[in-house]
Design an enzyme around this catalytic site. Structure first.
Site, PDB file in Angstrom:
ATOM      1  N   GLY A 142     -26.792 -25.668 -55.945  1.00 46.33           N
ATOM      2  CA  GLY A 142     -27.372 -24.612 -55.123  1.00 46.33           C
ATOM      3  C   GLY A 142     -27.547 -24.930 -53.661  1.00 46.33           C
ATOM      4  N   GLY A 178     -34.429 -14.506 -37.576  1.00 43.47           N
ATOM      5  CA  GLY A 178     -33.286 -14.125 -38.397  1.00 43.47           C
ATOM      6  C   GLY A 178     -33.457 -12.744 -39.003  1.00 43.47           C
ATOM      7  N   LEU A 184     -35.327  -9.500 -43.509  1.00 46.35           N
ATOM      8  CA  LEU A 184     -35.633  -8.068 -43.675  1.00 46.35           C
ATOM      9  C   LEU A 184     -36.409  -7.799 -44.967  1.00 46.35           C
ATOM     10  CD1 LEU A 184     -32.427  -6.281 -42.347  1.00 46.35           C
ATOM     11  CD2 LEU A 184     -34.408  -7.147 -41.106  1.00 46.35           C
ATOM     12  N   HIS A 320     -25.284 -13.320 -58.458  1.00 44.28           N
ATOM     13  CA  HIS A 320     -24.245 -12.791 -59.348  1.00 44.28           C
ATOM     14  C   HIS A 320     -22.887 -13.433 -59.079  1.00 44.28           C
ATOM     15  CE1 HIS A 320     -25.228 -10.081 -56.029  1.00 44.28           C
ATOM     16  NE2 HIS A 320     -23.970  -9.697 -55.970  1.00 44.28           N
ATOM     17  N   HIS A 443     -26.958  16.376 -61.760  1.00 40.73           N
ATOM     18  CA  HIS A 443     -27.818  16.999 -60.745  1.00 40.73           C
ATOM     19  C   HIS A 443     -29.226  17.138 -61.296  1.00 40.73           C
ATOM     20  CE1 HIS A 443     -29.185  19.618 -57.561  1.00 40.73           C
ATOM     21  NE2 HIS A 443     -29.679  20.426 -58.492  1.00 40.73           N
TER      22      HIS A 443
HETATM   23  P1  FAD Z   1     -29.739 -22.507 -57.333  1.00 40.10           P
HETATM   24  O1  FAD Z   1     -30.317 -21.260 -57.867  1.00 40.10           O
HETATM   25  O2  FAD Z   1     -30.195 -22.967 -55.990  1.00 40.10           O
HETATM   26  O3  FAD Z   1     -30.026 -23.639 -58.421  1.00 40.10           O
HETATM   27  C1  FAD Z   1     -29.694 -24.959 -58.219  1.00 40.10           C
HETATM   28  C2  FAD Z   1     -30.564 -25.830 -59.093  1.00 40.10           C
HETATM   29  O4  FAD Z   1     -30.040 -27.147 -59.101  1.00 40.10           O
HETATM   30  C3  FAD Z   1     -32.008 -25.946 -58.600  1.00 40.10           C
HETATM   31  O5  FAD Z   1     -32.911 -25.629 -59.627  1.00 40.10           O
HETATM   32  C4  FAD Z   1     -32.129 -27.397 -58.177  1.00 40.10           C
HETATM   33  O6  FAD Z   1     -33.422 -27.934 -58.399  1.00 40.10           O
HETATM   34  C5  FAD Z   1     -31.112 -28.071 -59.082  1.00 40.10           C
HETATM   35  N1  FAD Z   1     -30.606 -29.337 -58.541  1.00 40.10           N
HETATM   36  C6  FAD Z   1     -30.097 -29.570 -57.300  1.00 40.10           C
HETATM   37  N2  FAD Z   1     -29.674 -30.845 -57.183  1.00 40.10           N
HETATM   38  C7  FAD Z   1     -29.925 -31.436 -58.378  1.00 40.10           C
HETATM   39  C8  FAD Z   1     -29.703 -32.756 -58.868  1.00 40.10           C
HETATM   40  N3  FAD Z   1     -29.101 -33.689 -58.145  1.00 40.10           N
HETATM   41  N4  FAD Z   1     -30.109 -33.029 -60.139  1.00 40.10           N
HETATM   42  C9  FAD Z   1     -30.710 -32.076 -60.910  1.00 40.10           C
HETATM   43  N5  FAD Z   1     -30.917 -30.812 -60.485  1.00 40.10           N
HETATM   44  C10 FAD Z   1     -30.520 -30.495 -59.244  1.00 40.10           C
HETATM   45  N6  FAD Z   1     -29.297 -13.574 -54.522  1.00 40.10           N
HETATM   46  C11 FAD Z   1     -28.998 -12.382 -55.084  1.00 40.10           C
HETATM   47  O7  FAD Z   1     -27.889 -12.217 -55.609  1.00 40.10           O
HETATM   48  N7  FAD Z   1     -29.899 -11.367 -55.121  1.00 40.10           N
HETATM   49  C12 FAD Z   1     -31.126 -11.483 -54.564  1.00 40.10           C
HETATM   50  O8  FAD Z   1     -31.923 -10.541 -54.610  1.00 40.10           O
HETATM   51  C13 FAD Z   1     -31.471 -12.708 -53.939  1.00 40.10           C
HETATM   52  N8  FAD Z   1     -32.678 -12.881 -53.389  1.00 40.10           N
HETATM   53  C14 FAD Z   1     -33.001 -14.086 -52.826  1.00 40.10           C
HETATM   54  C15 FAD Z   1     -34.245 -14.215 -52.222  1.00 40.10           C
HETATM   55  C16 FAD Z   1     -34.603 -15.411 -51.628  1.00 40.10           C
HETATM   56  C17 FAD Z   1     -35.969 -15.545 -50.977  1.00 40.10           C
HETATM   57  C18 FAD Z   1     -33.705 -16.517 -51.664  1.00 40.10           C
HETATM   58  C19 FAD Z   1     -34.095 -17.831 -51.070  1.00 40.10           C
HETATM   59  C20 FAD Z   1     -32.460 -16.383 -52.254  1.00 40.10           C
HETATM   60  C21 FAD Z   1     -32.084 -15.161 -52.828  1.00 40.10           C
HETATM   61  N9  FAD Z   1     -30.833 -14.970 -53.406  1.00 40.10           N
HETATM   62  C22 FAD Z   1     -30.513 -13.753 -53.962  1.00 40.10           C
HETATM   63  C23 FAD Z   1     -29.822 -16.040 -53.439  1.00 40.10           C
HETATM   64  C24 FAD Z   1     -29.802 -16.698 -54.830  1.00 40.10           C
HETATM   65  O9  FAD Z   1     -31.096 -17.203 -55.120  1.00 40.10           O
HETATM   66  C25 FAD Z   1     -28.781 -17.823 -54.865  1.00 40.10           C
HETATM   67  O10 FAD Z   1     -27.518 -17.329 -54.458  1.00 40.10           O
HETATM   68  C26 FAD Z   1     -28.647 -18.401 -56.273  1.00 40.10           C
HETATM   69  O11 FAD Z   1     -29.875 -18.886 -56.732  1.00 40.10           O
HETATM   70  C27 FAD Z   1     -27.599 -19.515 -56.310  1.00 40.10           C
HETATM   71  O12 FAD Z   1     -27.512 -20.003 -57.609  1.00 40.10           O
HETATM   72  P2  FAD Z   1     -27.030 -21.513 -57.895  1.00 40.10           P
HETATM   73  O13 FAD Z   1     -27.042 -21.644 -59.378  1.00 40.10           O
HETATM   74  O14 FAD Z   1     -25.791 -21.801 -57.161  1.00 40.10           O
HETATM   75  O15 FAD Z   1     -28.153 -22.452 -57.250  1.00 40.10           O
HETATM   76  P1  NAD Z   2     -28.582 -14.867 -43.375  1.00 32.02           P
HETATM   77  O1  NAD Z   2     -27.372 -15.662 -43.130  1.00 32.02           O
HETATM   78  O2  NAD Z   2     -28.496 -13.631 -44.193  1.00 32.02           O
HETATM   79  O3  NAD Z   2     -29.224 -14.431 -41.975  1.00 32.02           O
HETATM   80  C1  NAD Z   2     -29.597 -15.348 -40.998  1.00 32.02           C
HETATM   81  C2  NAD Z   2     -29.721 -14.646 -39.659  1.00 32.02           C
HETATM   82  O4  NAD Z   2     -30.340 -15.541 -38.728  1.00 32.02           O
HETATM   83  C3  NAD Z   2     -28.384 -14.245 -39.071  1.00 32.02           C
HETATM   84  O5  NAD Z   2     -28.431 -12.875 -38.752  1.00 32.02           O
HETATM   85  C4  NAD Z   2     -28.252 -15.148 -37.841  1.00 32.02           C
HETATM   86  O6  NAD Z   2     -27.536 -14.530 -36.788  1.00 32.02           O
HETATM   87  C5  NAD Z   2     -29.707 -15.397 -37.468  1.00 32.02           C
HETATM   88  N1  NAD Z   2     -29.938 -16.623 -36.688  1.00 32.02           N
HETATM   89  C6  NAD Z   2     -29.424 -17.865 -36.917  1.00 32.02           C
HETATM   90  N2  NAD Z   2     -29.880 -18.745 -35.997  1.00 32.02           N
HETATM   91  C7  NAD Z   2     -30.710 -18.066 -35.156  1.00 32.02           C
HETATM   92  C8  NAD Z   2     -31.481 -18.413 -33.995  1.00 32.02           C
HETATM   93  N3  NAD Z   2     -31.522 -19.664 -33.523  1.00 32.02           N
HETATM   94  N4  NAD Z   2     -32.195 -17.446 -33.378  1.00 32.02           N
HETATM   95  C9  NAD Z   2     -32.188 -16.183 -33.847  1.00 32.02           C
HETATM   96  N5  NAD Z   2     -31.477 -15.789 -34.951  1.00 32.02           N
HETATM   97  C10 NAD Z   2     -30.750 -16.722 -35.593  1.00 32.02           C
HETATM   98  O7  NAD Z   2     -29.639 -15.903 -43.998  1.00 32.02           O
HETATM   99  P2  NAD Z   2     -30.986 -15.680 -44.790  1.00 32.02           P
HETATM  100  O8  NAD Z   2     -31.552 -14.339 -44.534  1.00 32.02           O
HETATM  101  O9  NAD Z   2     -31.788 -16.898 -44.508  1.00 32.02           O
HETATM  102  O10 NAD Z   2     -30.499 -15.730 -46.291  1.00 32.02           O
HETATM  103  C11 NAD Z   2     -29.849 -16.901 -46.833  1.00 32.02           C
HETATM  104  C12 NAD Z   2     -28.973 -16.553 -47.986  1.00 32.02           C
HETATM  105  O11 NAD Z   2     -29.739 -16.119 -49.100  1.00 32.02           O
HETATM  106  C13 NAD Z   2     -27.996 -15.464 -47.641  1.00 32.02           C
HETATM  107  O12 NAD Z   2     -26.711 -15.998 -47.719  1.00 32.02           O
HETATM  108  C14 NAD Z   2     -28.171 -14.421 -48.675  1.00 32.02           C
HETATM  109  O13 NAD Z   2     -26.952 -14.079 -49.269  1.00 32.02           O
HETATM  110  C15 NAD Z   2     -29.092 -15.022 -49.720  1.00 32.02           C
HETATM  111  N6  NAD Z   2     -30.084 -13.986 -50.063  1.00 32.02           N
HETATM  112  C16 NAD Z   2     -29.640 -12.868 -50.697  1.00 32.02           C
HETATM  113  C17 NAD Z   2     -30.523 -11.849 -50.972  1.00 32.02           C
HETATM  114  C18 NAD Z   2     -30.012 -10.621 -51.649  1.00 32.02           C
HETATM  115  O14 NAD Z   2     -28.911 -10.646 -52.154  1.00 32.02           O
HETATM  116  N7  NAD Z   2     -30.762  -9.543 -51.670  1.00 32.02           N
HETATM  117  C19 NAD Z   2     -31.837 -11.954 -50.608  1.00 32.02           C
HETATM  118  C20 NAD Z   2     -32.249 -13.090 -49.943  1.00 32.02           C
HETATM  119  C21 NAD Z   2     -31.350 -14.112 -49.694  1.00 32.02           C
END
Ligand code: FAD
Ligand code: NAD
Length: 465
Positions: A142, A178, A184, A320, A443
């Site tokens: 991740g 950001g 947002l 996803h 509808h």
């Molecule tokens: P992760 O979910 O990051 O999981 C990785 C896991 O690996 C962690 O539990 C970590 O502890 C473990 N790990 C790492 N290194 C090691 C190691 N060396 N040994 C053992 N374990 C380890 N995405 C969406 O599609 N929809 C959303 O609404 C959405 N909302 C989000 C909101 C927020 C606030 C944030 C931060 C992210 C959001 N995302 C969303 C993004 C989404 O969470 C990630 O894209 C997703 O979790 C990635 O899945 P992953 O399995 O690659 O990694």
């Molecule tokens: P992001 O990449 O979506 O947005 C970061 C923003 O910060 C950009 O618009 C960038 O131009 C701005 N920025 C960067 N450096 C800056 C600076 N020095 N000053 C001002 N603005 C600056 O990143 P995020 O919102 O942190 O989200 C991280 C990841 O988590 C995203 O890739 C997103 O796909 C995932 N995520 C997904 C969801 C969802 O699917 N609903 C929700 C939360 C997070």
């Protein structure tokens, strides 16, 4: 075949289940106590729980009266909101534990690090170390928030999304660096609860990468909610003391430093792939210039038999997308020939109105010099929207001018997150705008806006516009 999966997020746990379903012997290693990774613990699920709670509060405060519901002034109890969020998270993480048992997947808690091309060392919380060998390994470690040193992250006043999901008090003033998805979504949570939110963004627009016209449409709604946007501002440095934080930024085209002050500053400028102390260098797993694990088209790393998926490899950082890659690698290991259609992975921003999209934006079509037709339909013209008072936003549908094939669909509006699947399905089957226009839509529903936009794109003229 014995498979070790490192990481239990949506990439890792889905890969583990699919490998087990396909007859492999699977172990999954997770360094934290709970399963589910970022998504379940500090990402998708907790943020959506708080988005829902805050939206209910906001509606009770601002919309109930218009619906003829009279209540005394509602009070936002952040402690209860966080407790409910924690309960939702626990239900989900326990659900993964159940699925692991059901699929006979061995779960080991500890930090995994490669010691050879077919074994990992797991350091557990009590300091003991276990070595596990594998025939195949799937890395799903991740990502973590990007927190530059000059931004002074302290986890108290200058925070990342992880702390923002656990605040004990509703701040009076919050600055967010950001205007991406996290900025947002979490900005909306606090703005709805009464915080004065200011978002500073480097680009001169919000949500870079998404359709510009729709992003502007969403910005209007978020401004009405009270969020202030400072666009074209490069944040340089953040300071804090006991009482407040101060952001120093430079406006585009200028040189002098300007400042904004707030009780809390949330840094939301992106996430970085997480490979710390994984031992990639020890066994020759190559990392690219952005810190991502390099993979080939089968998601295999530079070391044969070791695969990588999700946020730690290239592509959208979405749950996803990670899940699709988990299934993909399991099927590759089983000798199948799976395929992921990356161009049709939808993206959703869970603000209100929601913003959901799939395929090409208008800007991308221009860059690729595609000849397109665009159909648009505003939600304010829909009976369903008027009935619920959710009239903000529109559907924008882009199709190929010559073939009518759908190229992109962008929806800003109530329930856009669920509606986008109609467009994804249609595009997977390479439908044209006219196909959508001629399908009966119930509808009154918000989906009628898709049909009307499709009529316009297909050159048939919308009925209700
Ligand atoms: P992760 O979910 O990051 O999981 C990785 C896991 O690996 C962690 O539990 C970590 O502890 C473990 N790990 C790492 N290194 C090691 C190691 N060396 N040994 C053992 N374990 C380890 N995405 C969406 O599609 N929809 C959303 O609404 C959405 N909302 C989000 C909101 C927020 C606030 C944030 C931060 C992210 C959001 N995302 C969303 C993004 C989404 O969470 C990630 O894209 C997703 O979790 C990635 O899945 P992953 O399995 O690659 O990694
Ligand atoms: P992001 O990449 O979506 O947005 C970061 C923003 O910060 C950009 O618009 C960038 O131009 C701005 N920025 C960067 N450096 C800056 C600076 N020095 N000053 C001002 N603005 C600056 O990143 P995020 O919102 O942190 O989200 C991280 C990841 O988590 C995203 O890739 C997103 O796909 C995932 N995520 C997904 C969801 C969802 O699917 N609903 C929700 C939360 C997070």
């Amino acid at each position: 075949m014995n498979v070790v999966v490192i990481g239990s997020g949506p990439g890792g746990y889905v890969a583990a289940i699919k490998c087990a379903q396909l007859g492999m012997q699977v172990s999954m290693i997770e360094k934290y106590k709970t399963l589910g990774g970022t998504c379940l613990n500090v990402g998708c699920i907790p943020s959506k729980a708080l988005l829902d709670s805050s939206e209910h509060f906001h509606q009770a405060k601002h919309q109930f009266k218009a619906h003829g519901i009279e209540i005394s002034e509602p009070i936002a109890n952040i402690a209860s909101m966080i407790a409910r969020k924690n309960d939702v998270v626990a239900q989900n993480t326990k659900g993964i534990e159940f699925l692991m048992k059901k699929n006979k997947i061995k779960v080991i808690h500890g930090h995994a690090s490669f010691v050879s091309k077919n074994s990992v060392e797991i350091t557990k919380e009590d300091g003991t170390v276990e070595t596990l060998s594998f025939d195949r390994c799937i890395i799903a470690t991740g990502s973590k928030p990007v927190l530059p040193a000059q931004f002074g992250y302290d986890g108290v006043r200058i925070i990342s999304s992880t702390e923002a999901l656990n605040l004990k008090e509703i701040p009076q003033r919050m600055a967010i660096v950001g205007a991406g998805v996290i900025g947002l979504e979490l900005g909306s949570v606090f703005a709805r609860l009464g915080t004065k939110v200011t978002v500073l963004e480097y680009m001169e627009r919000i949500l870079p990468g998404m359709d510009l016209e729709c992003a502007k449409e969403l910005q209007k709604s978020l401004q009405q909610l009270g969020i202030e946007f400072l666009l074209g501002k490069a944040v340089q440095k953040i300071n804090s003391d006991q009482a407040k934080t101060q952001i120093q930024y430079i406006s585009k085209g200028k040189e002098e430093i300007e400042t904004v002050e707030a009780e809390i500053t949330l840094i939301a400028i992106g996430r970085r792939p997480y490979t710390e102390e994984l031992g990639c260098e020890r066994i020759g797993i190559e990392i690219d210039e952005k810190g991502r694990i390099k993979t080939n088209s089968n998601l295999e790393t530079s070391v044969a038999g070791i695969y990588a998926i999700g946020d730690v490899v290239q592509g959208a950082m979405l749950a996803h997308k990670a899940e699709e890659e988990g299934v993909f690698v399991a099927e590759i290991l089983a000798g199948q020939k799976p395929h992921i259609h990356y161009a049709l992975i939808p993206g959703v921003v869970y603000t209100w109105p929601e913003f959901a999209a799939v395929g090409l934006t208008e800007e991308q079509c221009k860059e690729q010099q595609l000849k397109v037709r665009i159909g648009k339909f505003p939600f304010k013209a829909l009976g369903r929207s008027r009935a619920s008072m959710d009239t903000d936003g529109m559907v924008k549908l882009i199709s190929d001018a010559a073939t009518d094939e759908l190229l992109g669909v962008h929806i800003v509006g109530a329930r856009a997150a669920d509606m986008i699947m109609e467009a994804v399905t249609a595009m997977e089957f390479r439908a044209g705008a006219e196909d959508l226009a001629r399908i009966s839509h119930p509808h009154p529903t918000y989906t009628e806006a898709i049909k009307e936009a499709a009529m316009e794109a297909a050159g048939m003229m919308a009925i209700h516009k």
